[in-house]
Structures are given as structure tokens and as C-alpha cells.
Design a protein around this motif. Structure first.
Motif, PDB file in Angstrom:
ATOM      1  N   LEU A 156      47.845  30.863  41.755  1.00 23.53           N
ATOM      2  CA  LEU A 156      46.751  30.183  41.083  1.00 23.53           C
ATOM      3  C   LEU A 156      45.997  31.083  40.103  1.00 23.53           C
ATOM      4  N   THR A 157      46.333  32.368  40.046  1.00 22.42           N
ATOM      5  CA  THR A 157      45.613  33.270  39.146  1.00 22.42           C
ATOM      6  C   THR A 157      46.187  33.195  37.736  1.00 22.42           C
ATOM      7  N   TYR A 158      45.316  33.508  36.756  1.00 17.28           N
ATOM      8  CA  TYR A 158      45.731  33.506  35.350  1.00 17.28           C
ATOM      9  C   TYR A 158      46.388  34.851  35.048  1.00 17.28           C
ATOM     10  N   GLN A 159      47.572  34.812  34.427  1.00 17.97           N
ATOM     11  CA  GLN A 159      48.374  36.033  34.313  1.00 17.97           C
ATOM     12  C   GLN A 159      48.849  36.343  32.898  1.00 17.97           C
ATOM     13  N   ALA A 160      48.356  35.616  31.888  1.00 20.68           N
ATOM     14  CA  ALA A 160      48.859  35.805  30.524  1.00 20.68           C
ATOM     15  C   ALA A 160      48.079  36.850  29.747  1.00 20.68           C
ATOM     16  N   ASN A 161      46.865  37.119  30.092  1.00 20.71           N
ATOM     17  CA  ASN A 161      45.914  38.059  29.480  1.00 20.71           C
ATOM     18  C   ASN A 161      44.701  37.265  28.987  1.00 20.71           C
ATOM     19  N   PRO A 162      43.579  37.423  29.688  1.00 21.79           N
ATOM     20  CA  PRO A 162      43.343  38.382  30.766  1.00 21.79           C
ATOM     21  C   PRO A 162      44.130  38.073  32.031  1.00 21.79           C
ATOM     22  N   VAL A 163      44.283  39.110  32.849  1.00 27.21           N
ATOM     23  CA  VAL A 163      44.999  38.982  34.117  1.00 27.21           C
ATOM     24  C   VAL A 163      43.973  38.958  35.234  1.00 27.21           C
ATOM     25  N   ASP A 164      43.891  37.818  35.913  1.00 29.43           N
ATOM     26  CA  ASP A 164      42.954  37.649  37.029  1.00 29.43           C
ATOM     27  C   ASP A 164      43.726  37.878  38.316  1.00 29.43           C
ATOM     28  N   THR A 165      43.387  38.942  39.018  1.00 30.29           N
ATOM     29  CA  THR A 165      44.131  39.273  40.239  1.00 30.29           C
ATOM     30  C   THR A 165      43.648  38.505  41.459  1.00 30.29           C
ATOM     31  N   GLY A 166      42.533  37.720  41.304  1.00 25.83           N
ATOM     32  CA  GLY A 166      41.891  37.229  42.511  1.00 25.83           C
ATOM     33  C   GLY A 166      41.264  38.412  43.227  1.00 25.83           C
ATOM     34  N   ARG A 167      40.961  38.259  44.493  1.00 24.03           N
ATOM     35  CA  ARG A 167      40.401  39.413  45.223  1.00 24.03           C
ATOM     36  C   ARG A 167      41.447  40.522  45.254  1.00 24.03           C
ATOM     37  N   PRO A 168      41.131  41.695  44.708  1.00 25.37           N
ATOM     38  CA  PRO A 168      42.140  42.748  44.584  1.00 25.37           C
ATOM     39  C   PRO A 168      42.753  43.113  45.931  1.00 25.37           C
TER      40      PRO A 168
END
Length: 689
Positions: free
Chosen positions: A348-360
Motif C-alpha cells: 500500500l506504500t507509494y514507491q515511485a518517488n517519493p518513496v513512502d516506507t510506512g513505519r520504517p
């Protein structure tokens, strides 16, 4: 390095002239500030000598008593006594002086004379003079605190040199850098700068290995070429970040001439940028910029690509929005990179840029490595709150190895400080907020672009100035400008297109011109003394037949008393620009380009740069115009040929360099049409003999 300043910033001993037993006096404060210095520090007070307490009648006596060279004299005496005190210091072997007291030229009146006497004494004695009217300087690595500001000794040693016009700004920046965990190599306020100036200090820093970035504060410039040359030399080794004061001290825009639009603030910033400096708008951005650049410098590249990796979506969006608002490239990551991120991150995280890792989580270092390997990425920008249970930033970067990365984090102060210090030891700069991170990334990208421009200039061949071969038409008797016809003749010799026209000495000539040109024409007053012809009713457009011509001639003559006319073919529609060149009193010839026509005066949406300027760099000035969206075919309008505009701007700059008899040249409007550029009006002002 400017060895002349070594006795000032690296003295073997210091004499405080005006030392007092009264703890509140300036001399006593300075003596206390200097206690930590490793070399001898002595006091001098001819009215209250006390050798047992370390106060002597003269610097000669003090030097003999300590049997050591006292290279630096810190003068804490009234302005009226300073010249004599400086001569005494020179007699005692001092080779440099810091004058902290005020009451000189900044005070007016007798203070002007005191400053002249002080400078004359320094010149006669061959002594380097910093000040007067400054709170001093600090060199923390040598525990040299030549400052009367409380707490200056607490500023830690670090990689940033502060060079400020103001002593107060100097100390404010030094304290901000201390709070940022960065520290300073040298922090100096120049005060009245009667001898030691900004270029002098910048040259001193060129070979200073302890300095990895320079924070420059500029209020006024006495010698523009010297400042630009010093910045250029220093920026070739370390980044220079400049804050120029005076944005709102603008010239009177009552007339839209190049010289009025190119204000000193604009020109100073343009000159520093051209010399290789990164520009910022306030002191917070200045500190953020040097915090990053003192730890990391990207290789030269025209437009570095930035990848944002965030552990928290909201701050990451703030940061990304800030980057895009400043024109920073945040490229979409390659499909291969996104596939790899899909293996590492929740779906479910956005990965194209910006990259949202969710809780690291444990894969954070793998995410950073994957993103950094993307071919479009030159810099990683990382935001992550301090979460010791799930993310140890120090350990992450220990596992990744060296990466071109800048980090912002937040959390309890002790945790943030620990992470900041650990990451800086790995040359990873750490900021404290999304906005600070945006400032830092912008500076890193701008510095890479500045290096790229410098390399491109070095690779270019300057060659002869083409405008040297251009003949300039002579002005009419008593005129200090060319009339529009002669001005356009000059433009034609530079290869700049103008509409077909006829200069007419009387009505018969105007009637013949209408027949020769065919189609619609403009009828204009032809008078070198009138630069805004439309303001006085000296322009009539769309004249097509004899009757309209007679009415136009009547109107122009009635409004302006015209006896000479310019009859010119009407130009096709398009977007109006202003281009020009003028002689700046500080920096010499400068060029200008921006939105033109009747809005040039109202909006002043222009960009400037010192000449000479290669055509490709001149074309890039259009990137700094706020209304640049209009240049690219906005709502069906013409697409401006930026390269052609750059060639025109560069040619005008070369014209002024080649012909000192020209004070300024302005083309407004330069119309961008579907068929190319046309100069519709031109003003050429000649230098007064």
C-alpha cells in the motif's frame, strides 16, 4: 591564501589596547574573552599601567615584558584616540589590528575624520586593519575569541567559515551553527571594512583546510569584480552560500529603463551566482545550506535528480512539495527500481518517488541502496522521525556504506543530537524539519549546477568580442542618446531583426514611406530625447491609407511637436520581452532579460547577470523569470526561442564591453513572434564625456 591576514586570524600573541580594571569596560570584556588563547595576551593602558596585573603603558613595553611577538592589537579605545593607539601598536611589533569601537564614518560628523585618520595610520604603518565598528571574530580551533559578545567562546570548532558584513549577523550565524551541531572554522564580522574586506577574507580561506563551506553575508559591495573573483576562486574548492541584503531597497521604477530595473540587489545576487555561489533568502536557509554543504558536495551536474525516502508520509509530502515548488527534479524511479522496492515494502506504500516506507523496518537500508542505484537519482533525501524501537539511523547508514544522502529527523533532543553527530561523522548532514531539509537539498542541487556552469565556462573559448567590429552611429548634436532609427540600425549590425522602416524628415517623406512599405504601419515621433514616445502621444498604430497617415502626423505633431517621424511596418502579434545591458557602478556591464512591453515597469519581472555571458547561459536567465510559463506557448501563444533570446542578450553585453562610449542599451519590446524575434523599440544611451 592571503598571507597578509595571517597575523590577524593566526597571531602569535595579542595586545588589548584600552584594557581596564573596570570589568564592565570594553577592554576588560575583550581581555576576558581572550583568556583561552594559547599565546600571550597582555593589556595596554597608558593612563593606568599595572605590570603586575598584566597592563602596560605601551605595546612596546608589553612586547618586551612577555618577550614574544604581539602580532594582533585589539583596540578598545575611543575613535578620536584610535589612530595614535594603532601607531603605538605598530611600534610594538603588531602587524594586525582589530578595532571594535564605534564612532567612525557610520556616526557621521567628526567620525568620518577619525576613520580617515585610522586608515591613514594603518597604511603608514603597514598594518592590517579589521573594522572599525565590529564585534570581532572567533577562531575556535585556536581558542581565539577576539569578540566582546558574551558566549562567543562557546561556539565549537567546525567546518563552516562565516564571513559577514555585520558583526551582529556574524555572531547570530555562529550561534545558529553551534545549535545545528556544525560549528565554525572562522566567524568574522567586517564592520566598516576600511581595510580588510570580504574579498580579502575569502582569499584567505581558499587554502584553509579546516573550512569545508562558507556562509557569506553581504550588505554592500565596494569592488564588484574583486568580490566575484574571490568567490569564484573559493567556490572552486568549497561551496559558498550567499545571503544578500536589500531585496526591498529597490530603485524608482518611474521609467522602465534597464538601468532602473537592474537594481543593486539583483545585480549583486546575479554576480555571486555567476561566480559560483549558492543564493539563499534568509539566515535560516543559510544555516541549513552550509550544514548540508559542509558535509556533502555533489559532483557537477546541470540538474541533479532527487529521490525522497520518508518514514512518515505527511512530512515527506511537505518536503516533496517544497522541492517541486523550487524547480528541483524529483524524477519517477525506473521500473526495475520500483520492482525491487515492491519486494521490500508493504504493497500500500507509494514507491515511485517519493518513496513512502510506512513505519520504517529492517529493510530501510536496502530501500536506500535500491533508490540510490536508480540511474535518475543523484541525491537521497531522507525524512524519518526518531523511533528507536524500529529504526536506528546510525546503524542503517553504517550498513549502507557511503551514499549521497541528506537526512532530516525529529524526536527527543538527546536522541536527535546523538543521531546527528553520528551521521555527520559519516558525512551525512542532518536537519531538523521538512523545510530545513528542503533548504539543504536545494543548496546541494544549486551547488552542483554552479559547478557544472563553471566547468562549462572553463571548457568554452572566449575568443574576441564580435561587437568590437561594430560601428556605433553618431548621436545628433547635443544628444546623449541615439534616436530610434539609429538605435535599430545598431541592432541590425548585431544581427537583431527589426521591422522595415523609414526615417522621415518631413511629411512628404512620410507619405513616400507609406507607399514603399505597403500594408499597415506605425507612425512614431523620432526624437532621441523622448524615450517613452507613447506616453506623450508620439505613437499612432495601424495606419493604412493617406487619410489615416495625415491624421497620425497631425496627432504626433500636436502631442510632441514632432518635425521628424519614423514610419515602420506593423509587427505581427507575439509575446513581448525586454532585453538590455547597462553599466552597473559596482560590477560593470550587466545584461537583463524579462517580461517586456508596458508591464516591464509595473512587474519588474527580470533576471540579470554580469557580462560577458555566453549565449547558452544568457538563455538560462529566462528560467529565473517568474512568468516563464508565458514563454512556452501559454494558451496558444508563441513558443519563445530561448536560444535566440540568449544570443540577443549576450550580444548586447558584448556591445557594452566593446564600446565604452555606450552607457546602456534597451530593447523593449523584443517581440517573440511565430517567425522569430523582432526588436520593436530600442533606446541607446551614450556615456557623457
Amino acid at each position: 591564501m592571503d598571507e597578509r591576514l595571517r597575523p590577524l586570524f593566526a597571531p602569535r600573541g595579542v595586545a588589548v589596547v584600552g584594557a581596564s580594571r573596570d570589568a564592565s569596560k570594553l577592554g576588560a570584556v575583550m581581555a576576558r574573552s581572550l583568556r583561552g588563547f594559547g599565546g600571550p595576551v597582555v593589556g595596554v593602558n597608558p593612563r593606568d599601567p599595572d605590570p603586575a596585573a598584566g597592563r602596560f603603558a605601551t605595546v612596546v613595553d608589553a612586547a618586551q615584558a612577555v618577550d614574544a611577538p604581539l602580532d594582533l592589537a585589539v583596540l578598545c579605545v575611543p575613535a578620536a584616540a584610535s589612530a595614535a593607539a594603532l601607531r603605538d601598536a605598530a611600534a610594538g611589533g603588531a602587524r594586525a589590528a582589530l578595532v571594535c569601537s564605534g564612532g567612525y564614518a557610520e556616526a557621521g560628523g567628526a567620525g568620518i575624520g577619525h576613520q580617515q585618520d585610522l586608515l591613514a595610520a594603518a597604511s603608514d604603518c603597514g598594518i592590517v586593519l579589521l573594522g572599525p565598528n565590529t564585534s570581532g571574530f572567533v577562531v575556535p580551533r585556536d581558542r581565539l575569541t577576539a569578540s566582546f559578545v558574551p558566549g562567543a567562546a562557546s561556539v565549537p570548532a567546525g567546518p563552516v567559515a562565516v564571513v559577514a558584513a555585520s558583526g551582529g549577523v556574524n555572531h547570530a550565524l555562529a550561534f545558529m551553527l553551534a545549535d545545528a551541531g556544525v560549528g565554525v572554522s572562522l566567524a568574522v564580522g567586517l564592520g566598516n571594512a576600511v581595510d580588510v574586506s570580504t574579498p580579502d577574507v575569502l582569499r584567505f580561506l581558499v587554502d584553509d583546510a579546516a573550512t569545508r563551506a562558507v556562509a557569506l553575508h553581504v550588505e554592500s559591495v565596494a569592488d564588484g569584480p574583486a568580490l566575484a573573483a574571490a568567490v569564484r576562486a573559493l567556490a572552486g574548492r568549497v561551496p559558498v552560500v550567499a545571503l544578500v541584503v536589500g531585496r526591498n531597497d529597490v530603485a524608482d521604477f518611474a521609467r522602465s529603463h534597464t538601468g532602473a530595473l537592474a537594481t543593486s540587489w539583483r545585480v549583486t545576487r546575479a554576480a555571486l551566482r555567476q561566480a559560483g555561489a549558492v543564493l539563499v533568502d534568509d539566515e535560516r536557509a543559510l544555516v541549513d545550506a552550509v550544514t548540508a554543504l559542509s558535509a556533502l558536495r555533489l559532483p557537477p551536474t546541470r540538474a541533479a535528480g532527487v529521490a525522497v525516502v520518508t518514514g512518515q508520509a505527511g512530512p515527506g509530502l511537505l518536503h516533496t512539495d517544497g522541492l517541486r515548488g523550487r524547480g528541483i527534479a524529483v524524477p519517477t524511479l525506473a521500473e526495475a527500481t520500483q520492482r525491487r522496492l515492491g519486494e521490500l515494502l508493504p504493497p500500500l506504500t507509494y514507491q515511485a518517488n517519493p518513496v513512502d516506507t510506512g513505519r520504517p523496518g529492517p529493510s530501510f537500508d536496502d530501500v536506500l541502496r535500491a533508490v540510490a542505484a536508480d540511474p535518475a537519482v543523484d541525491l537521497l533525501s531522507v525524512y524519518a522521525l526518531s523511533e528507536p524501537d524500529s529504526l536506528d539511523l546510525q546503524a542503517v547508514f553504517a550498513r549502507t556504506g557511503p551514499l549521497p544522502a541528506v537526512v532530516a529527523t525529529g524526536g527527543p533532543p538527546d536522541q536527535v543530537t546523538e543521531a546527528r553527530d553520528a551521521l555527520r561523522s559519516r558525512d551525512v548532514p542532518v536537519l531538523g524539519s521538512p523545510t530545513a531539509l528542503t533548504n539543504a537539498v536545494t543548496a546541494l542541487v544549486d551547488d552542483a549546477a554552479a559547478q557544472h556552469r563553471a566547468a562549462r565556462r572553463r571548457a568554452g573559448d572566449a575568443g574576441p568580442v564580435p561587437a568590437q567590429a561594430i560601428d556605433v552611429p553618431a548621436a545628433g548634436p547635443g544628444d546623449d542618446a541615439l534616436d530610434e532609427h539609429d538605435a535599430k540600425t545598431l541592432l541590425g549590425r548585431l544581427g537583431i531583426a527589426t521591422p522595415a522602416r523609414r526615417a522621415c524628415a518631413d511629411r512628404d517623406a512620410a507619405r513616400a514611406a507609406l507607399r514603399d512599405l505597403g500594408g499597415a504601419v506605425a507612425v512614431k515621433l523620432l526624437d532621441a530625447a523622448v524615450t517613452h514616445k507613447s506616453d506623450v502621444g508620439g505613437v499612432v498604430l495601424g495606419v493604412r491609407d493617406d487619410a489615416q497617415l495625415e491624421a497620425a502626423l497631425d496627432a504626433v505633431e500636436a502631442a510632441a511637436g514632432a518635425r521628424r517621424y519614423l514610419v515602420e511596418a506593423m509587427a505581427p502579434p507575439g509575446l513581448d520581452l525586454i532585453v538590455g545591458a547597462a553599466r552597473d557602478a559596482v560590477f560593470g556591464p550587466v545584461v537583463l532579460v524579462g517580461l517586456g512591453g508596458v508591464v516591464a515597469e509595473a512587474l519588474a519581472d527580470v533576471a540579470t547577470a554580469p557580462a560577458p555571458l555566453p549565449p547558452d547561459e544568457a538563455a538560462e536567465l529566462l528560467d529565473d523569470v517568474a512568468a516563464q510559463a508565458l514563454l512556452d506557448g501559454f494558451r496558444g501563444g508563441p513558443v519563445v526561442d530561448r536560444a535566440a533570446v540568449g544570443a540577443v542578450v549576450a550580444a548586447l553585453g558584448d556591445l557594452l564591453r566593446a564600446h565604452p562610449e555606450i552607457e546602456s542599451v534597451e530593447v523593449n519590446p523584443l517581440r517573440a513572434t511565430a517567425d522569430g524575434l523582432l526588436a520593436l523599440d530600442a533606446v541607446v544611451v551614450l556615456a557623457r564625456p
